[in-house]
Enzyme design. Sequence first.
Site, mmCIF file in Angstrom:
data_model
loop_
_atom_site.group_PDB
_atom_site.id
_atom_site.type_symbol
_atom_site.label_atom_id
_atom_site.label_comp_id
_atom_site.label_asym_id
_atom_site.label_seq_id
_atom_site.Cartn_x
_atom_site.Cartn_y
_atom_site.Cartn_z
ATOM 1 N N GLY A 1 -5.756 0.642 -6.748
ATOM 2 C CA GLY A 1 -4.608 0.051 -6.071
ATOM 3 C C GLY A 1 -4.799 0.041 -4.569
ATOM 4 N N LEU B 1 -7.636 5.466 -1.419
ATOM 5 C CA LEU B 1 -8.715 4.923 -0.589
ATOM 6 C C LEU B 1 -8.523 5.292 0.882
ATOM 7 C CD1 LEU B 1 -9.151 1.421 -2.261
ATOM 8 C CD2 LEU B 1 -10.642 3.411 -2.496
ATOM 9 N N HIS C 1 2.495 5.162 -6.667
ATOM 10 C CA HIS C 1 1.615 5.541 -5.544
ATOM 11 C C HIS C 1 1.581 4.422 -4.488
ATOM 12 C CE1 HIS C 1 -2.324 7.322 -3.947
ATOM 13 N NE2 HIS C 1 -2.240 6.153 -3.350
HETATM 14 NI NI NI Z 1 -3.273 5.193 -1.805
#
Ligand code: NI
Length: 161
Positions: free
Chosen positions: A43, A88, A129
């Site tokens: 994501g 990330l 998230h």
């Molecule tokens: Ni994230």
Amino acid sequence: MDILTLGNELLRQKAESVEKIDADLIKTARMMLDALEKAKGIGLAGPQIGFMKRLFVIHIEGDIPRMFINPSIIETSQDTMKYEEGCLSLPGIWADVVRPRIVKVQAWNERGRPFTLEAEGILARAILHEYDHLEGVLFIDRLSELKRKRILAKLEKQAKA
Ligand code: NI
């Protein structure tokens, strides 16, 4: 496309509503899906690339790539689940986060059409998230203070190395 990491102030800002679902927006969302694939993530939210709009993309292996424009969380289950998360924007950091097991989300898709989706498991996890990113919230904010401090210390050590 650079993915911003912890310490960048944009990750802590609230994203603004998308006013128009046009070709530019869809192009950005497609680029985000490409960046997501390259980074091997599941994501990516607008603020993570410095695009401060309420948009995120999710692509879970074995599922279709999904775009969520102006998402709202309509409902979450009382029932929670612990699951290991990464981000990330926090490379190399993984921790168990407790979140609702099921989520009902309403958003607009790439064709500018509204949709409602009830998700569970990893998709629910990813939606919650990514939604947090639109609010300037990172998954480490949902850990105990002790755990968060330990992670931040580790990151600081990495940054110095
Ligand atoms: Ni994230």
